[in-house]
Motif scaffolding. Structure first.
Motif, PDB file in Angstrom:
ATOM      1  N   MET A   1      -2.162   1.179  -7.744  1.00  0.00           N
ATOM      2  CA  MET A   1      -2.726   2.130  -6.782  1.00  0.00           C
ATOM      3  C   MET A   1      -4.195   1.816  -6.493  1.00  0.00           C
ATOM      4  O   MET A   1      -4.628   1.871  -5.353  1.00  0.00           O
ATOM      5  N   GLN A   2      -4.926   1.465  -7.532  1.00  0.00           N
ATOM      6  CA  GLN A   2      -6.349   1.162  -7.363  1.00  0.00           C
ATOM      7  C   GLN A   2      -6.551  -0.141  -6.591  1.00  0.00           C
ATOM      8  O   GLN A   2      -7.351  -0.207  -5.668  1.00  0.00           O
ATOM      9  N   GLU A   3      -5.803  -1.174  -6.945  1.00  0.00           N
ATOM     10  CA  GLU A   3      -5.960  -2.470  -6.286  1.00  0.00           C
ATOM     11  C   GLU A   3      -5.535  -2.423  -4.818  1.00  0.00           C
ATOM     12  O   GLU A   3      -6.167  -3.043  -3.964  1.00  0.00           O
ATOM     13  N   LEU A   4      -4.470  -1.680  -4.524  1.00  0.00           N
ATOM     14  CA  LEU A   4      -3.951  -1.610  -3.157  1.00  0.00           C
ATOM     15  C   LEU A   4      -4.578  -0.484  -2.337  1.00  0.00           C
ATOM     16  O   LEU A   4      -4.270  -0.344  -1.159  1.00  0.00           O
ATOM     17  N   GLN A   5      -5.450   0.300  -2.960  1.00  0.00           N
ATOM     18  CA  GLN A   5      -6.101   1.436  -2.301  1.00  0.00           C
ATOM     19  C   GLN A   5      -5.068   2.345  -1.633  1.00  0.00           C
ATOM     20  O   GLN A   5      -5.132   2.638  -0.441  1.00  0.00           O
TER      21      GLN A   5
ATOM     22  N   SER B   1      11.183 -12.242 -11.535  1.00  0.00           N
ATOM     23  CA  SER B   1      10.954 -13.665 -11.269  1.00  0.00           C
ATOM     24  C   SER B   1      12.073 -14.325 -10.486  1.00  0.00           C
ATOM     25  O   SER B   1      11.847 -15.324  -9.815  1.00  0.00           O
ATOM     26  N   SER B   2      13.277 -13.772 -10.540  1.00  0.00           N
ATOM     27  CA  SER B   2      14.377 -14.383  -9.797  1.00  0.00           C
ATOM     28  C   SER B   2      14.301 -14.071  -8.309  1.00  0.00           C
ATOM     29  O   SER B   2      14.978 -14.694  -7.506  1.00  0.00           O
ATOM     30  N   LYS B   3      13.459 -13.116  -7.936  1.00  0.00           N
ATOM     31  CA  LYS B   3      13.325 -12.737  -6.533  1.00  0.00           C
ATOM     32  C   LYS B   3      12.105 -13.429  -5.943  1.00  0.00           C
ATOM     33  O   LYS B   3      11.082 -13.557  -6.574  1.00  0.00           O
ATOM     34  N   ARG B   4      12.236 -13.860  -4.749  1.00  0.00           N
ATOM     35  CA  ARG B   4      11.123 -14.436  -3.998  1.00  0.00           C
ATOM     36  C   ARG B   4      11.057 -13.710  -2.667  1.00  0.00           C
ATOM     37  O   ARG B   4      12.098 -13.435  -2.057  1.00  0.00           O
TER      38      ARG B   4
ATOM     39  N   ASP C   1       6.692  -2.941   4.916  1.00  0.00           N
ATOM     40  CA  ASP C   1       5.381  -3.587   4.785  1.00  0.00           C
ATOM     41  C   ASP C   1       4.716  -3.209   3.466  1.00  0.00           C
ATOM     42  O   ASP C   1       4.097  -4.059   2.812  1.00  0.00           O
ATOM     43  N   LYS C   2       4.851  -1.955   3.071  1.00  0.00           N
ATOM     44  CA  LYS C   2       4.253  -1.505   1.808  1.00  0.00           C
ATOM     45  C   LYS C   2       4.906  -2.192   0.620  1.00  0.00           C
ATOM     46  O   LYS C   2       4.228  -2.605  -0.325  1.00  0.00           O
ATOM     47  N   GLN C   3       6.232  -2.333   0.658  1.00  0.00           N
ATOM     48  CA  GLN C   3       6.930  -3.022  -0.424  1.00  0.00           C
ATOM     49  C   GLN C   3       6.527  -4.490  -0.493  1.00  0.00           C
ATOM     50  O   GLN C   3       6.372  -5.047  -1.573  1.00  0.00           O
ATOM     51  N   THR C   4       6.336  -5.117   0.662  1.00  0.00           N
ATOM     52  CA  THR C   4       5.916  -6.514   0.696  1.00  0.00           C
ATOM     53  C   THR C   4       4.549  -6.680   0.041  1.00  0.00           C
ATOM     54  O   THR C   4       4.335  -7.604  -0.750  1.00  0.00           O
ATOM     55  N   VAL C   5       3.622  -5.781   0.326  1.00  0.00           N
ATOM     56  CA  VAL C   5       2.284  -5.839  -0.277  1.00  0.00           C
ATOM     57  C   VAL C   5       2.379  -5.654  -1.786  1.00  0.00           C
ATOM     58  O   VAL C   5       1.714  -6.364  -2.549  1.00  0.00           O
TER      59      VAL C   5
ATOM     60  N   GLN D   1       3.811  -8.882  -3.310  1.00  0.00           N
ATOM     61  CA  GLN D   1       2.816  -9.960  -3.311  1.00  0.00           C
ATOM     62  C   GLN D   1       1.784  -9.749  -4.404  1.00  0.00           C
ATOM     63  O   GLN D   1       1.345 -10.700  -5.048  1.00  0.00           O
ATOM     64  N   THR D   2       1.401  -8.500  -4.634  1.00  0.00           N
ATOM     65  CA  THR D   2       0.423  -8.191  -5.682  1.00  0.00           C
ATOM     66  C   THR D   2       1.019  -8.438  -7.062  1.00  0.00           C
ATOM     67  O   THR D   2       0.381  -9.056  -7.918  1.00  0.00           O
ATOM     68  N   LEU D   3       2.241  -7.981  -7.289  1.00  0.00           N
ATOM     69  CA  LEU D   3       2.882  -8.160  -8.595  1.00  0.00           C
ATOM     70  C   LEU D   3       3.246  -9.616  -8.873  1.00  0.00           C
ATOM     71  O   LEU D   3       3.298 -10.035 -10.024  1.00  0.00           O
ATOM     72  N   GLN D   4       3.488 -10.382  -7.828  1.00  0.00           N
ATOM     73  CA  GLN D   4       3.882 -11.784  -7.996  1.00  0.00           C
ATOM     74  C   GLN D   4       2.779 -12.585  -8.681  1.00  0.00           C
ATOM     75  O   GLN D   4       3.050 -13.508  -9.426  1.00  0.00           O
TER      76      GLN D   4
END
Length: 87
Positions: A26-30, A68-71, A5-9, A12-15
């Motif tokens: 770290m700041q954005e994801l608290q 970018s090649s990963k979704r 779940d943490k990796q998914t978040v 999604q943020t980096l995408q």
């Protein structure tokens, strides 16, 4: 490979961004709410595992970019009661 779940978040943020530093993520994801202590160390370990598994790119020290090649939707869902991964 199952994504946590943490990796998914993080994905999604980096995408949505071109690139982000570890401290910006770290700041954005608290992240300090994820761990009781040593959150920077534990978060760095997650990012390193993601780089090693090819989910994200490290473009410089402490700076990461979505590959970018990963979704996110390309990864299979794993049922909670599934004990083995069938390939």
């Amino acid at each position: 490979m199952k994504i946590s779940d943490k990796q998914t978040v993080i994905l999604q943020t980096l995408q949505d961004k071109e690139s982000m530093s570890k401290s910006e993520l770290m700041q954005e994801l608290q992240v300090n709410r994820w761990y009781y202590a040593n959150s920077e160390k534990h978060f760095g370990e997650i990012l390193s595992r993601m780089v090693n598994s090819g989910l994200i790119d490290r473009i410089s020290k402490g700076k990461f970019k979505f590959k970018s090649s990963k979704r996110i939707s390309n990864y299979p869902e794993v049922a909670k009661n599934q004990t083995e991964l069938f390939l």
